[in-house]
Design an enzyme around this catalytic site. Structure first.
Site, PDB file in Angstrom:
ATOM      1  N   SER A 247      53.766  19.122  17.421  1.00 13.45           N
ATOM      2  CA  SER A 247      54.809  17.948  17.902  1.00 13.45           C
ATOM      3  C   SER A 247      53.759  17.432  19.130  1.00 13.45           C
ATOM      4  O   SER A 247      53.593  17.602  19.599  1.00 13.45           O
ATOM      5  CB  SER A 247      56.463  18.200  18.537  1.00 13.45           C
ATOM      6  OG  SER A 247      56.414  18.506  19.921  1.00 13.45           O
ATOM      7  N   LYS A 248      54.476  15.911  19.517  1.00 17.51           N
ATOM      8  CA  LYS A 248      53.462  15.597  20.260  1.00 17.51           C
ATOM      9  C   LYS A 248      53.406  16.566  22.020  1.00 17.51           C
ATOM     10  O   LYS A 248      52.562  16.618  22.456  1.00 17.51           O
ATOM     11  CB  LYS A 248      54.522  14.292  21.383  1.00 17.51           C
ATOM     12  CG  LYS A 248      54.226  13.200  20.528  1.00 17.51           C
ATOM     13  CD  LYS A 248      55.090  11.996  20.961  1.00 17.51           C
ATOM     14  CE  LYS A 248      54.580  10.754  20.114  1.00 17.51           C
ATOM     15  NZ  LYS A 248      54.751   9.457  20.059  1.00 17.51           N
ATOM     16  N   ARG A 249      54.809  17.091  21.898  1.00 18.58           N
ATOM     17  CA  ARG A 249      54.878  17.928  23.139  1.00 18.58           C
ATOM     18  C   ARG A 249      54.039  18.921  23.044  1.00 18.58           C
ATOM     19  O   ARG A 249      53.637  19.946  24.069  1.00 18.58           O
ATOM     20  CB  ARG A 249      56.206  18.801  23.658  1.00 18.58           C
ATOM     21  CG  ARG A 249      57.343  17.654  24.088  1.00 18.58           C
ATOM     22  CD  ARG A 249      58.829  17.754  23.980  1.00 18.58           C
ATOM     23  NE  ARG A 249      59.327  18.149  22.361  1.00 18.58           N
ATOM     24  CZ  ARG A 249      59.920  16.887  21.413  1.00 18.58           C
ATOM     25  NH1 ARG A 249      59.448  16.164  21.666  1.00 18.58           N
ATOM     26  NH2 ARG A 249      60.100  17.244  20.381  1.00 18.58           N
TER      27      ARG A 249
ATOM     28  N   PRO B 157      51.833   7.408  23.153  1.00 23.60           N
ATOM     29  CA  PRO B 157      50.735   7.874  22.528  1.00 23.60           C
ATOM     30  C   PRO B 157      51.127   8.258  20.938  1.00 23.60           C
ATOM     31  O   PRO B 157      52.285   9.041  20.545  1.00 23.60           O
ATOM     32  CB  PRO B 157      50.218   8.491  23.258  1.00 23.60           C
ATOM     33  CG  PRO B 157      51.274   9.302  23.863  1.00 23.60           C
ATOM     34  CD  PRO B 157      52.205   8.685  24.256  1.00 23.60           C
TER      35      PRO B 157
ATOM     36  N   GLY C 278      51.293  18.936  22.800  1.00 23.51           N
ATOM     37  CA  GLY C 278      50.202  17.949  23.840  1.00 23.51           C
ATOM     38  C   GLY C 278      49.158  19.117  23.830  1.00 23.51           C
ATOM     39  O   GLY C 278      48.312  19.177  22.500  1.00 23.51           O
TER      40      GLY C 278
END
Ligand code: GLU
Length: 502
Positions: free
Chosen positions: A261-263, A15, A265
């Site tokens: 970061s994406k992580r 995403p 979340g």
């Protein structure tokens, strides 16, 4: 300035992160400000990292934010295709052109051989870099004899094509945000341009496409800054005019340290994606701003102010205002702290500006979902409640007492509002209220206020217990407005109930 053409070039590896969306937005704003063209190019040369649904997600996110691309995959493909996997036939010739010119070479080193070099270096406390200092000793077209090279190519031995980085040069580069950047080319490695699977790497494909698509400015995240020297050297090797570069500062975690970061979340308690995303493999859901109830205008507004500011105090900007005010020279070099609380503040500002009819229909849908029907004028109620709302879904919680009488009274509030004598006073108030024939907000206000004044007591003595009886706490909008909205009968019933309980 010649025609401005900028591109957002995401890789569909998952995403679109909020940082990627900001890159897209800045490209869009820059394009629109300069009567230029905003292009979407899908960079999917790394097939191993391809994720199903990611491309559609990227397009949907741009669409939701109202930042449409002028050219892109499936739209005005003037220099198309705009998806690199559909252009793969194109890149090899460019890699070979560099070999012919002496700017690149074939390399046959196997993954195992390179790994062994790496380990050996590590054991000696060094880092292995494939470049000028060792390339003559490795297995490539610079070190092999002409016959050996021909034989390897003949037998189809797998190879990559590497860039031959110039030696002993001080490269001076310009970045529109960072100014002059200088680097010694001896610190660079000979990056792979073309892979053994027949696909170009990001570097080659990116440069070739930017050139063929006549990109004038490359605006991208700071994580690509280390690639700038190679890209500039590639333009030079091809003898092409390089675009101008601008690397946007990182978006930092709310603590002000480390890249968001994406992580991250939902771990930090807020979304890092524009839309909900369901991982096609694990089925795991990452939440998005849209589903969390944010408006696209809110997201665009807070993203625009991450790493850029107009140099004034203004914080609320429509997309049109952003376009008018946008100036890349005002972008910051240092990282921008992501502030989820401030993002909510922005959303709160935008819900105040929302079209009342639209907001009312959101509220109606919410009530319908909950199986609540009411004779209250919901448009008036929405107007009354929105001031305290951040999301349209808050309207229900904020106005719950309009649909059901309080089942209990907040202890602290009751202690503060309901004193000795309050019950008697409220009984008198009931008589007063029953005598008010026009129970509109305006008239109820005038009549009750006059009554309090005549009694020569403080307003709080009446208004606080009245509010407590109607709401169950001491919060909410104007108490007369609440009473008028509930109607005379319900107001009296709730007062009676409070007298009985308190
Ligand atoms: N494909 C790269 C990315 O995923 C593009 C970097 C660039 O804009 O050059 O971000």
């Amino acid at each position: 300035m010649s025609a401005v053409r900028v591109r957002f070039a995401p890789s569909p590896t998952g995403p679109l992160h909020i940082g990627g969306l900001r890159t897209a937005l800045f490209n869009y704003l820059f394009a629109k400000k300069n009567n230029g063209t905003f292009i979407l190019r899908i960079e999917d040369t790394d097939q191993t990292r391809f994720v199903d649904g990611a491309e559609a997600y990227i397009k949907e996110a741009l669409d939701w934010c109202n930042i449409p691309y002028d050219e892109g995959h499936g739209k005005n493909e003037k220099f198309g295709p705009y998806k690199q996997s559909e252009r793969k036939h194109l890149y090899k010739a460019y890699a070979e052109e560099l070999i012919t010119k002496g700017n690149a070479y074939y390399a046959f080193d196997t993954a195992e051989a390179l790994d062994a070099h790496r380990k050996e270096h590590e054991a000696n406390g060094k880092t292995f870099i494939y470049n000028w200092h060792n390339r003559e000793k490795l297995t490539n077209s610079l070190s092999l004899s002409a016959e050996d090279l021909a034989a390897k190519i003949e037998t189809g031995e797998p190879y990559v094509i590497r860039f031959k980085t110039p030696q002993d040069e001080t490269l001076v580069m310009q970045d529109n945000i960072r100014g002059t950047i200088t680097i010694n080319t001896n610190t660079l490695d000979d990056k792979v341009l073309f892979k053994s699977d027949g696909m170009p790497t990001y570097h080659l494909a990116n440069i070739v496409d930017d050139h063929l698509m006549e990109i004038s400015h490359v605006i991208r995240g700071e994580e690509w800054l280390p690639s700038m020297p190679l890209h500039i050297l590639l333009y030079r090797a091809f003898n092409w005019k390089a675009p101008e570069f601008a690397h946007l500062s990182l978006i930092l975690k709310p603590v002000g340290k480390g890249k968001l970061s994406k992580r991250d979340g939902d771990k930090l308690g807020f979304p890092v994606f524009p839309l909900n995303w369901e991982d096609p493999k694990s089925g795991e859901i990452s939440s998005g701003y849209r589903e969390a109830g944010f408006y696209p205008e809110t997201v665009v507004n807070f993203l625009a102010l991450l790493g850029w500011n107009p140099g004034t105090e203004q914080e609320i900007f429509s997309l049109e205002e952003l376009i008018a005010a946008f100036d890349l020279a005002k972008a910051n070099k240092s990282g921008a702290k992501f502030d989820p609380e401030k993002n909510k503040w922005f959303q709160q500002q935008y819900i105040q500006k929302k079209d009342l009819k639209e907001l009312t229909s959101n509220f109606k849908a919410l009530l319908k979902d909950k199986g609540i029907s009411t004779s209250i004028n919901l448009e008036n109620l929405t107007a009354m409640l929105r001031e305290r709302a951040i999301f349209s879904s808050d309207l229900y919680e904020l106005g719950k007492y309009f649909f059901e009488a309080p089942a209990s009274y907040e202890t602290k509030a009751a202690k503060k509002a309901w004193k000795d004598g309050t019950s008697d006073l409220m009984k008198e108030l009931i008589v007063k209220i029953e005598g008010i024939s026009d129970f509109s907000t305006e008239n109820a206000t005038t009549e009750i206020k006059a009554w309090i004044t005549a009694k020569e007591i403080g307003f709080g003595k009446v208004m606080m217990p009245l509010r407590l009886a109607l709401v169950g706490s001491l919060s909410g909008p104007d108490v007369y407005e609440i009473a008028a909205t509930l109607g005379r009968e319900e107001t009296v019933a709730r007062l009676n109930k409070a007298i009985e309980v308190l």
